[in-house]
Structure formats: structure tokens, C-alpha cells
Write an enzyme that holds these catalytic residues in place. Structure first.
Site, short mmCIF file in Angstrom:
data_model
loop_
_atom_site.label_atom_id
_atom_site.label_comp_id
_atom_site.label_asym_id
_atom_site.label_seq_id
_atom_site.Cartn_x
_atom_site.Cartn_y
_atom_site.Cartn_z
N GLU A 1 -2.51 8.36 7.86
CA GLU A 1 -3.22 9.27 6.96
C GLU A 1 -4.20 10.12 7.75
O GLU A 1 -4.68 9.69 8.81
CB GLU A 1 -4.05 8.48 5.92
CG GLU A 1 -3.23 7.78 4.87
CD GLU A 1 -4.10 6.94 3.93
OE1 GLU A 1 -5.34 7.03 4.00
OE2 GLU A 1 -3.52 6.20 3.13
N LYS B 1 0.82 -1.21 0.00
CA LYS B 1 0.00 0.00 0.00
C LYS B 1 0.85 1.26 0.00
O LYS B 1 0.50 2.26 -0.63
CB LYS B 1 -0.96 0.01 1.19
CG LYS B 1 -1.88 -1.22 1.24
CD LYS B 1 -2.63 -1.45 -0.06
CE LYS B 1 -2.72 -2.92 -0.39
NZ LYS B 1 -3.19 -3.25 -1.74
N HIS C 1 -16.01 -4.44 5.78
CA HIS C 1 -15.19 -4.47 4.58
C HIS C 1 -15.65 -5.51 3.55
O HIS C 1 -14.94 -5.80 2.59
CB HIS C 1 -13.71 -4.65 4.92
CG HIS C 1 -13.20 -3.55 5.83
ND1 HIS C 1 -13.07 -2.25 5.41
CD2 HIS C 1 -12.87 -3.55 7.14
CE1 HIS C 1 -12.66 -1.51 6.42
NE2 HIS C 1 -12.54 -2.28 7.49
N ARG D 1 -7.24 -7.47 -10.43
CA ARG D 1 -7.98 -8.67 -10.84
C ARG D 1 -9.33 -8.26 -11.40
O ARG D 1 -9.71 -7.09 -11.32
CB ARG D 1 -8.24 -9.53 -9.59
CG ARG D 1 -9.05 -8.75 -8.54
CD ARG D 1 -9.56 -9.59 -7.39
NE ARG D 1 -10.50 -8.84 -6.58
CZ ARG D 1 -10.17 -8.03 -5.59
NH1 ARG D 1 -8.91 -7.84 -5.26
NH2 ARG D 1 -11.12 -7.38 -4.91
C1 MV4 Z 1 -9.59 5.27 4.76
C2 MV4 Z 1 -10.84 5.69 5.32
C3 MV4 Z 1 -10.92 6.99 5.79
N1 MV4 Z 1 -9.85 7.81 5.73
N2 MV4 Z 1 -8.57 6.14 4.71
C4 MV4 Z 1 -10.72 0.66 4.28
C5 MV4 Z 1 -10.07 -0.42 3.49
C6 MV4 Z 1 -8.92 0.19 2.78
N3 MV4 Z 1 -9.03 -0.10 1.38
C7 MV4 Z 1 -8.99 1.65 3.07
N4 MV4 Z 1 -10.11 1.88 3.91
C8 MV4 Z 1 -10.41 3.12 4.36
N5 MV4 Z 1 -9.42 4.04 4.29
C9 MV4 Z 1 -8.71 7.37 5.20
N6 MV4 Z 1 -7.66 8.18 5.17
C10 MV4 Z 1 -11.87 4.76 5.37
C11 MV4 Z 1 -11.66 3.47 4.90
C12 MV4 Z 1 -12.79 2.58 5.01
C13 MV4 Z 1 -13.41 2.04 3.88
C14 MV4 Z 1 -12.97 2.31 2.59
C15 MV4 Z 1 -13.60 1.75 1.50
C16 MV4 Z 1 -14.70 0.91 1.69
C17 MV4 Z 1 -15.14 0.63 2.94
C18 MV4 Z 1 -14.52 1.20 4.06
C19 MV4 Z 1 -15.00 0.91 5.33
C20 MV4 Z 1 -14.38 1.44 6.41
C21 MV4 Z 1 -13.28 2.26 6.26
#
Ligand code: MV4
Length: 504
Positions: free
Chosen positions: A204, A120, A239, A296
């Protein structure tokens, strides 16, 4: 000169996605070879394929994850390529490399592109270097708790600690106050170490209440790459996505073009070829941030297929065989609205506890604008060995309101006997006023869950009797499947009957 299409392809997967890829192969005249575990000897994907090879016992660690055995099967069956589907080996750099080293084609991105997007922090660094917006924060991992405190103060609370090796939300921690940073940092490190064997953590700025919007891209070996617009995937729990749609109510044509170009830039930076998806957070103020890339074909690819008219599996096979993309960016614009519900063997009334058993009855929805991408049939054993997703129900309609109505209608036709499923839960979401208004973000479902799963009393006798009475009344008045306004009155007839039953 167009290179020849593969004569034969091995599908290194099971369930609905194996069937989806087999269908694509058949349509292109490609011989399909399935692999299966002992538990899947009688599975639909085995019979659907032109040939099938047993690769081991039920646990995926002894079957679907055995890359070398799968490559051997491909070689002995004379396949020229391997399609990994999603999950299992689809994003393992070593597998993509081993397939190539065996003289076969991996139907997906080059191993180097999987690697570039796998870490990441590496993906973030790559994005920044190519002008792709990411959430403000660090790209380097943080050495100690004291340093974490300094950086958090610099960016301002709340902040989010993330595992560098992570993805999918594992090892993430929101920190709202300076007093919590040291403890959270140590905890995040431990979690990262346990989950990924790598304790690198970065930080972040935490974005409150964003949507999860992702962009589908596809590129060929000749330098052509296009985006196929967005998917809105905010309706998720822990998730796990539950409902996806295309387009998104939050994305204008201008924003689509901008995010699309951004996704193509990120993918090009990684040397990407074939189909892939860039995940973004779309904040309430309209700003968007690249999160990560899924290297994918995704579960939710059908909603993009329905609104763009592009068959992603066909084009995966075509570009992997060396054919140039047959369309350009200006040929692509979303038409109508598509929505997908993941039908899982989980019990919404019981905190989504996985349900097992044998499918004893199955009635599939059909009619206008309905697509069923399923992996089960009557007699299928649903076990704990594999993912609980049984099928995807996908609809296409002229606009969102009609898509919601069509999904409700299709879900109401669906009957699955023998295992608990998420069907009822999806019906309730389609009836939810906030969902219908498109007022969804990544925390929406978890906030709304209580009201969506309580008074789920259809299993008690009174409610069942009431339902039967209401259905009878509906069928007599011909209101079932009628216009939304009429259905509303059917729902209240149902509720009236339920109330009377519980009083009487
Ligand atoms: C975040 C966020 C809020 N702020 N980054 C969750 C999985 C990973 N792919 C990144 N994720 C998140 N990153 C910042 N700076 C909130 C999430 C997140 C989320 C993102 C996409 C889909 C579902 C989610 C559920 C909870 C938190």
C-alpha cells in the site's frame, strides 16, 4: 412478537470483560456461567457469575483457548449461548461455527462474516467492491521482489508492505526508497511466514502521520444496522492502544455521518450481525481509508456507551436472541466526551516491562462521571499467563477539556499496591500540552514517550519526600482537586519542593 431472551449464557473469557458481560447478563435477568483456569479459581469473575466451570490449567492454550471444552461446559450447564468477550476465541471462525453446530448461539457475528474480514486482502477486495475507500495499493499478493519494485514505483514511495494474513501491525514494513524494496520484500515475506504461516505480502501507499479512528456498528438479524460514531485510538504504543476517546477532535458531524455510513456499508458487505468495529486511517488532509474490521466487542467499547447511552452488551445479547434493534440511526448522536485509560501491570519507567505480583492494596476512584471496568481485587495474583490489562478507567464529562481534567482527578485517586502499573504514565499524558490540545496521531506516543517517562523520579527518596511535602501543603491550602488553574500552582509547589529537596 419479540423472541425470548436467553435464560442462560456462558462467558468464554476472564478478567474485566468477563465481569462486564456478567453484569450485562444480570441486568437482563440472564443466568451467567463463568469458565476459569486453575490460576483463576479465586478470580472475581468466578464469584460474580451464577455458576462456574473449571476448564483446565493456567496456560490459555490449555484452558481459555479450548473451544471444544468450553462448548461442552455450556451444554452441560444448560446455556443457550456463548459470549466470547475479546481476544481468546472471539475471532476464530471455527469456534463460531462449532458453537452454532452444537446448537448454541455465538454472541457475535456469523462465522462467515468473521471469515470474510479475517484475511486482510479479502477484506480489502470486499471493501473495494462495495465502494468503501481503501489505501491505494494492491489487493493481490505480490509474487516476487522485482514485481514489488514495479508496483512501488507505480504508487510512489514511501510504500508499506503488509502480510495478507496479518493485522495488528505484524509483518509490516515501510519502504522509503527503491534501493530498499527488494530486501524489505524478502524480509516481510519471512516475517509473514513466521508469524502467520502464510508468506503472502501486498503493498500500500504509506500514509504519514494519520489518526486511528474506528467506527462502532451494530446490526440485528432483521436487516437493521446503525453506526454509533467514532472512537479516537491514536494513543498507542507498539500497536497496543493505551488511551481511547469518543468522539474524536478530528471528526465533524458531517465526517461522522460519512464514515459511519461507510462502516455500515463494509459491515453489510460481509453479512455482518451483532456488534463490530471498522478501523480507519484518517489522514492529515481529512481523507479516510478502511483498514480492517474487528469482529468482536472491543476493549474500548465503554467510551461509545458513555457518549451514546447505548449499552453494547445488552444489545449484543438482545440481537443475538433475535430481537430487533431498539433504535435507529437518527436516535444516535454523541453527548459530551468520554475517555478511557487502560491500566496495565506494566512499568512505564522500565520500558513497560510486565510486572507481576499480588495486589496488596486497591483504592478505586469514584465520584461524578467515573466508571471502573476492572478485573482485579486485593489478593489477585497478576501473572504472565494472561494479558497485562488489569482494568479500564473511563470518564464522561461535558467536553474534552473537562474529560481530561476528570481523568486526571480519577487517576490521582487510584491506588494499586503490589504491582507496577501504568497509572503514573497516564497522569503524565493528561498533563501533556500536546495531548490536551488533541494534537495526537498514531506516532505521537512513541515520539513523546521519552519526555513522558523521564524525570519519573517519584520513586527516589527526595522526590517522595517532596511529594509528601507538596501534598501536605495542598491539603492545608485545600487546593487538591481544585480548578485547573489552581492545580497548576499545586504542581509548581510540588516542583519547587522537589528542587529544594534535591539541592538540600
Ligand atoms: C497503515 C499505516 C500507514 N499507511 N497503512 C497498523 C496495524 C494495521 N491495522 C494497519 N496499520 C497501519 N497501516 C498505510 N497504508 C499505518 C498503520 C499503523 C497504525 C494503524 C492504526 C493504529 C496504529 C498504527 C501504528 C502504526 C502503524
Amino acid at each position: 412478537m419479540t423472541p425470548p431472551m436467553f435464560e442462560s449464557v456462558l462467558i468464554a473469557n476472564r478478567g474485566e470483560i468477563a465481569l462486564r458481560v456478567i453484569r450485562g447478563c444480570r441486568e437482563l435477568g440472564v443466568r451467567s456461567i463463568a469458565v476459569y483456569s486453575d490460576a483463576d479459581a479465586g478470580a472475581p469473575h468466578v464469584r460474580a457469575a451464577d455458576a462456574a466451570v473449571n476448564i483446565g490449567p493456567a496456560p490459555s492454550s490449555q484452558s481459555y483457548l479450548l473451544g471444544d471444552r468450553i462448548i461442552e461446559a455450556a451444554l452441560s450447564e444448560g446455556a443457550q449461548a456463548i459470549h466470547p468477550g475479546y481476544g481468546f476465541l472471539s475471532e476464530r471462525e471455527w469456534f463460531a461455527r462449532a458453537v452454532r453446530d452444537a446448537g448454541l448461539v455465538f454472541i457475535g457475528p456469523p462465522a462467515e462474516a468473521i471469515a470474510a474480514m479475517g484475511s486482510k486482502t479479502a477484506a480489502r477486495t470486499l471493501a473495494v467492491a462495495h465502494g468503501v475507500p481503501v489505501v491505494p495499493g494492491t489487493t493481490e499478493s505480490i509474487a516476487d521482489a522485482e514485481h514489488a519494485g514495479e508496483i512501488a514505483s507505480k504508487f510512489g514511495y514511501p510504500v508499506l508492505l503488509k502480510a495478507a494474513a496479518g493485522g495488528g501491525g505484524k509483518g509490516m514494513r515501510v519502504v522509503r526508497e527503491p534501493s530498499e524494496i527488494a530486501g524489505s520484500f524478502d524480509a516481510a515475506r519471512r516475517e509473514a511466514k513466521n508469524a502467520f504461516g502464510d508468506d503472502a505480502v501486498y503493498l500500500e501507499k504509506y500514509i504519514e502521520g494519520p489518526r486511528h479512528v474506528e467506527i462502532q456498528i451494530i446490526g440485528d438479524m432483521h436487516g437493521n444496522m446503525v453506526h454509533l460514531g467514532e472512537r479516537e485510538c491514536s494513543v498507542q504504543r507498539r500497536h497496543q492502544k493505551m488511551i481511547e476517546e469518543a468522539p474524536s477532535v478530528a471528526v465533524s458531524p458531517e465526517l461522522r455521518a460519512e464514515m459511519g455510513a461507510t462502516a455500515v456499508r463494509a459491515a453489510r458487505a460481509a453479512g455482518y450481525v451483532n456488534a463490530g468495529t471498522c478501523e480507519f486511517l484518517l489522514a492529515r488532509d481529512g481523507s479516510y481509508y478502511f483498514l480492517e474490521m474487528n469482529t468482536r466487542l472491543q476493549v474500548e467499547h465503554p467510551v461509545t456507551e458513555l457518549v451514546t447511552g447505548i449499552d453494547l452488551v445488552h444489545w449484543q445479547l438482545r440481537v443475538a436472541s433475535g430481537e430487533p434493534l431498539g433504535f435507529a440511526q437518527e436516535d444516535i448522536s454523541p453527548k459530551g466526551w468520554a475517555m478511557e485509560c487502560r491500566i496495565t501491570s506494566e512499568d512505564p519507567a522500565n520500558d513497560f516491562l510486565p510486572s507481576t505480583g499480588r495486589v496488596s492494596y486497591l483504592h478505586l476512584p469514584s465520584g461524578p462521571g467515573v466508571r471502573w471496568d476492572g478485573g482485579i481485587e486485593i489478593g489477585s495474583d497478576v501473572s504472565l499467563h494472561y494479558d497485562p490489562m488489569l482494568a479500564k478507567l473511563i470518564v464522561h464529562a461535558p467536553n474534552r477539556e473537562l474529560a481530561v481534567e476528570r481523568m486526571h482527578r480519577a487517576l490521582s485517586e487510584l491506588v494499586i499496591g503490589g504491582v507496577e502499573t501504568s497509572r503514573e504514565f497516564h497522569l503524565r499524558v493528561m498533563e501533556d500540552s500536546e495531548f490536551r490540545a488533541g494534537a495526537i496521531e498514531i506516532q505521537w506516543l512513541e515520539r513523546r514517550l521519552a519526555s513522558l517517562t523521564t524525570d519519573a523520579g517519584t520513586e527516589d527518596g527526595a522526590m517522595l519526600a517532596a511529594l509528601a511535602a507538596a501534598l501536605l501543603a495542598e491539603s492545608e491550602s485545600g487546593v487538591r482537586g481544585a480548578a485547573p488553574s489552581q492545580r497548576e500552582s499545586a504542581v509548581s509547589a510540588w516542583q519547587r519542593a522537589a528542587r529544594q529537596e534535591s539541592i538540600g
